[in-house]
Write a protein that holds these residues in place. Sequence first.
Motif, PDB file in Angstrom:
ATOM      1  N   LYS A   1      49.246  39.413  40.392  1.00  0.00           N
ATOM      2  CA  LYS A   1      49.505  38.766  39.099  1.00  0.00           C
ATOM      3  C   LYS A   1      48.230  38.724  38.263  1.00  0.00           C
ATOM      4  O   LYS A   1      48.254  38.939  37.060  1.00  0.00           O
ATOM      5  CB  LYS A   1      50.046  37.343  39.314  1.00  0.00           C
ATOM      6  CG  LYS A   1      51.510  37.321  39.728  1.00  0.00           C
ATOM      7  CD  LYS A   1      51.955  35.908  40.103  1.00  0.00           C
ATOM      8  CE  LYS A   1      53.384  35.934  40.656  1.00  0.00           C
ATOM      9  NZ  LYS A   1      53.723  34.705  41.370  1.00  0.00           N
ATOM     10  N   ILE A   2      47.111  38.424  38.921  1.00  0.00           N
ATOM     11  CA  ILE A   2      45.848  38.337  38.185  1.00  0.00           C
ATOM     12  C   ILE A   2      45.336  39.729  37.802  1.00  0.00           C
ATOM     13  O   ILE A   2      44.842  39.932  36.690  1.00  0.00           O
ATOM     14  CB  ILE A   2      44.797  37.564  39.004  1.00  0.00           C
ATOM     15  CG1 ILE A   2      45.216  36.082  39.120  1.00  0.00           C
ATOM     16  CG2 ILE A   2      43.411  37.657  38.359  1.00  0.00           C
ATOM     17  CD1 ILE A   2      44.368  35.239  40.053  1.00  0.00           C
ATOM     18  N   CYS A   3      45.476  40.705  38.702  1.00  0.00           N
ATOM     19  CA  CYS A   3      44.937  42.056  38.443  1.00  0.00           C
ATOM     20  C   CYS A   3      45.710  42.822  37.377  1.00  0.00           C
ATOM     21  O   CYS A   3      45.212  43.835  36.876  1.00  0.00           O
ATOM     22  CB  CYS A   3      44.931  42.875  39.735  1.00  0.00           C
ATOM     23  SG  CYS A   3      43.590  42.432  40.854  1.00  0.00           S
ATOM     24  N   GLU A   4      46.888  42.355  37.038  1.00  0.00           N
ATOM     25  CA  GLU A   4      47.719  43.107  36.077  1.00  0.00           C
ATOM     26  C   GLU A   4      46.974  43.340  34.762  1.00  0.00           C
ATOM     27  O   GLU A   4      47.074  44.403  34.162  1.00  0.00           O
ATOM     28  CB  GLU A   4      49.038  42.360  35.845  1.00  0.00           C
ATOM     29  CG  GLU A   4      50.066  43.110  35.015  1.00  0.00           C
ATOM     30  CD  GLU A   4      50.408  44.507  35.553  1.00  0.00           C
ATOM     31  OE1 GLU A   4      50.632  45.402  34.715  1.00  0.00           O
ATOM     32  OE2 GLU A   4      50.435  44.707  36.783  1.00  0.00           O
ATOM     33  N   PHE A   5      46.190  42.358  34.316  1.00  0.00           N
ATOM     34  CA  PHE A   5      45.482  42.546  33.035  1.00  0.00           C
ATOM     35  C   PHE A   5      44.417  43.639  33.149  1.00  0.00           C
ATOM     36  O   PHE A   5      44.121  44.340  32.181  1.00  0.00           O
ATOM     37  CB  PHE A   5      44.894  41.214  32.549  1.00  0.00           C
ATOM     38  CG  PHE A   5      43.505  40.869  33.031  1.00  0.00           C
ATOM     39  CD1 PHE A   5      42.380  41.097  32.239  1.00  0.00           C
ATOM     40  CD2 PHE A   5      43.314  40.262  34.274  1.00  0.00           C
ATOM     41  CE1 PHE A   5      41.106  40.746  32.673  1.00  0.00           C
ATOM     42  CE2 PHE A   5      42.046  39.897  34.712  1.00  0.00           C
ATOM     43  CZ  PHE A   5      40.933  40.154  33.910  1.00  0.00           C
ATOM     44  N   LEU A   6      43.851  43.802  34.352  1.00  0.00           N
ATOM     45  CA  LEU A   6      42.861  44.873  34.570  1.00  0.00           C
ATOM     46  C   LEU A   6      43.530  46.239  34.547  1.00  0.00           C
ATOM     47  O   LEU A   6      43.018  47.184  33.945  1.00  0.00           O
ATOM     48  CB  LEU A   6      42.166  44.655  35.918  1.00  0.00           C
ATOM     49  CG  LEU A   6      41.394  43.341  36.088  1.00  0.00           C
ATOM     50  CD1 LEU A   6      41.018  43.121  37.545  1.00  0.00           C
ATOM     51  CD2 LEU A   6      40.143  43.334  35.206  1.00  0.00           C
ATOM     52  N   ILE A   7      44.693  46.332  35.202  1.00  0.00           N
ATOM     53  CA  ILE A   7      45.422  47.607  35.231  1.00  0.00           C
ATOM     54  C   ILE A   7      45.833  48.006  33.819  1.00  0.00           C
ATOM     55  O   ILE A   7      45.618  49.150  33.383  1.00  0.00           O
ATOM     56  CB  ILE A   7      46.643  47.509  36.168  1.00  0.00           C
ATOM     57  CG1 ILE A   7      46.179  47.323  37.611  1.00  0.00           C
ATOM     58  CG2 ILE A   7      47.529  48.743  36.041  1.00  0.00           C
ATOM     59  CD1 ILE A   7      47.290  47.020  38.601  1.00  0.00           C
ATOM     60  N   GLN A   8      46.407  47.059  33.086  1.00  0.00           N
ATOM     61  CA  GLN A   8      46.855  47.364  31.714  1.00  0.00           C
ATOM     62  C   GLN A   8      45.676  47.703  30.807  1.00  0.00           C
ATOM     63  O   GLN A   8      45.741  48.624  29.989  1.00  0.00           O
ATOM     64  CB  GLN A   8      47.639  46.179  31.138  1.00  0.00           C
ATOM     65  CG  GLN A   8      49.020  46.024  31.750  1.00  0.00           C
ATOM     66  CD  GLN A   8      49.864  44.991  31.000  1.00  0.00           C
ATOM     67  OE1 GLN A   8      49.599  44.658  29.856  1.00  0.00           O
ATOM     68  NE2 GLN A   8      50.888  44.489  31.662  1.00  0.00           N
ATOM     69  N   GLY A   9      44.581  46.930  30.956  1.00  0.00           N
ATOM     70  CA  GLY A   9      43.412  47.168  30.113  1.00  0.00           C
ATOM     71  C   GLY A   9      42.790  48.531  30.353  1.00  0.00           C
ATOM     72  O   GLY A   9      42.511  49.281  29.412  1.00  0.00           O
ATOM     73  N   TRP A  10      42.578  48.865  31.622  1.00  0.00           N
ATOM     74  CA  TRP A  10      41.951  50.155  31.921  1.00  0.00           C
ATOM     75  C   TRP A  10      42.872  51.321  31.574  1.00  0.00           C
ATOM     76  O   TRP A  10      42.390  52.403  31.212  1.00  0.00           O
ATOM     77  CB  TRP A  10      41.483  50.201  33.380  1.00  0.00           C
ATOM     78  CG  TRP A  10      40.169  49.505  33.537  1.00  0.00           C
ATOM     79  CD1 TRP A  10      39.953  48.237  33.973  1.00  0.00           C
ATOM     80  CD2 TRP A  10      38.884  50.023  33.183  1.00  0.00           C
ATOM     81  NE1 TRP A  10      38.613  47.936  33.919  1.00  0.00           N
ATOM     82  CE2 TRP A  10      37.933  49.001  33.437  1.00  0.00           C
ATOM     83  CE3 TRP A  10      38.447  51.251  32.670  1.00  0.00           C
ATOM     84  CZ2 TRP A  10      36.564  49.177  33.204  1.00  0.00           C
ATOM     85  CZ3 TRP A  10      37.081  51.418  32.433  1.00  0.00           C
ATOM     86  CH2 TRP A  10      36.154  50.400  32.697  1.00  0.00           C
ATOM     87  N   ARG A  11      44.177  51.112  31.641  1.00  0.00           N
ATOM     88  CA  ARG A  11      45.107  52.158  31.196  1.00  0.00           C
ATOM     89  C   ARG A  11      44.891  52.444  29.712  1.00  0.00           C
ATOM     90  O   ARG A  11      44.854  53.585  29.285  1.00  0.00           O
ATOM     91  CB  ARG A  11      46.548  51.734  31.474  1.00  0.00           C
ATOM     92  CG  ARG A  11      47.560  52.863  31.210  1.00  0.00           C
ATOM     93  CD  ARG A  11      48.968  52.448  31.583  1.00  0.00           C
ATOM     94  NE  ARG A  11      49.079  52.143  33.000  1.00  0.00           N
ATOM     95  CZ  ARG A  11      49.780  51.132  33.509  1.00  0.00           C
ATOM     96  NH1 ARG A  11      50.445  50.312  32.708  1.00  0.00           N
ATOM     97  NH2 ARG A  11      49.831  50.931  34.808  1.00  0.00           N
ATOM     98  N   GLN A  12      44.734  51.363  28.929  1.00  0.00           N
ATOM     99  CA  GLN A  12      44.460  51.548  27.498  1.00  0.00           C
ATOM    100  C   GLN A  12      43.132  52.251  27.262  1.00  0.00           C
ATOM    101  O   GLN A  12      42.956  52.958  26.274  1.00  0.00           O
ATOM    102  CB  GLN A  12      44.444  50.189  26.777  1.00  0.00           C
ATOM    103  CG  GLN A  12      45.821  49.595  26.571  1.00  0.00           C
ATOM    104  CD  GLN A  12      45.758  48.298  25.758  1.00  0.00           C
ATOM    105  OE1 GLN A  12      44.867  48.115  24.939  1.00  0.00           O
ATOM    106  NE2 GLN A  12      46.706  47.409  25.996  1.00  0.00           N
ATOM    107  N   LEU A  13      42.197  52.055  28.187  1.00  0.00           N
ATOM    108  CA  LEU A  13      40.881  52.691  28.067  1.00  0.00           C
ATOM    109  C   LEU A  13      40.878  54.115  28.641  1.00  0.00           C
ATOM    110  O   LEU A  13      39.835  54.773  28.661  1.00  0.00           O
ATOM    111  CB  LEU A  13      39.827  51.843  28.791  1.00  0.00           C
ATOM    112  CG  LEU A  13      39.570  50.455  28.178  1.00  0.00           C
ATOM    113  CD1 LEU A  13      38.802  49.563  29.147  1.00  0.00           C
ATOM    114  CD2 LEU A  13      38.822  50.572  26.856  1.00  0.00           C
TER     115      LEU A  13
END
Length: 247
Positions: A110-122
């Motif tokens: 749940k916490i890592c989801e923002f990292l996955i989404q963010g790095w996908r955008q990057l």
Amino acid sequence: MHSKRIWRLIPLLEADGNIQMAIDHWLLGQHLSGQHPPCLRFYTWSPVAISLGYHQHKYPQHWQNLTWQGQKIDLVRRPTGGRAVLHQGDLTYAVVTSGLSGSRIEAYQKICEFLIQGWRQLGIDLHYGSAGRGYIHNPDCFGTATDADLITQDGYKLIGSAQLRRGGAILQHGSMRLQPDVDLFTKVFGGESFSCVQIPQNLSMEKIIAVLIATASNCFDMQLAVQPLSEDEWQAILALSTKLYSP
């Protein structure tokens, strides 16, 4: 329309490892006691440091005498578990929150989801590692990828995270390897082959943080209020930092 929960965003902070660990530990305690909202922050380590997991008592003797660019490398103990992490050329995130149900791994995800989404955008796709129990014998956190870590398509571990739970509150922090010095990593962890993900040249730390702040707001369905640490908070943190975190 529901009003979104307000989280605190502490601006990017460069400090030594003892201070950074004391801040994270202090934020968790404050949140647990109901005196502090959930929190997101990003930080860097100066001087370069090796952080040991809370229960990691065995590590190579030569780590106590390492230098980088003429400066002694700090050895610091984290309040969280896991293996040793070399903090050089990296960006660390920390999330302090509560109310996450489910297992440890479900909370990680749940916490890592923002990292996955963010790095996908990057422009970098990440997924969870799947190391077996052999990881316990590897002193290097980045030498193996467990289901709490995020790796690229070709198996490079970009983000290693660790967690501490107290009551219903969670501290999760993790290191993102942006520009590691390959020679230094080899000096610290030995001769294993060291592969590096190519972070696009135009990606500044500011840009990475801005994207991750946006995806965190979305994933946690919250609004961020920017609030640096106050003088009183610094005094409490500095008092804590003298008691903790040396190996």
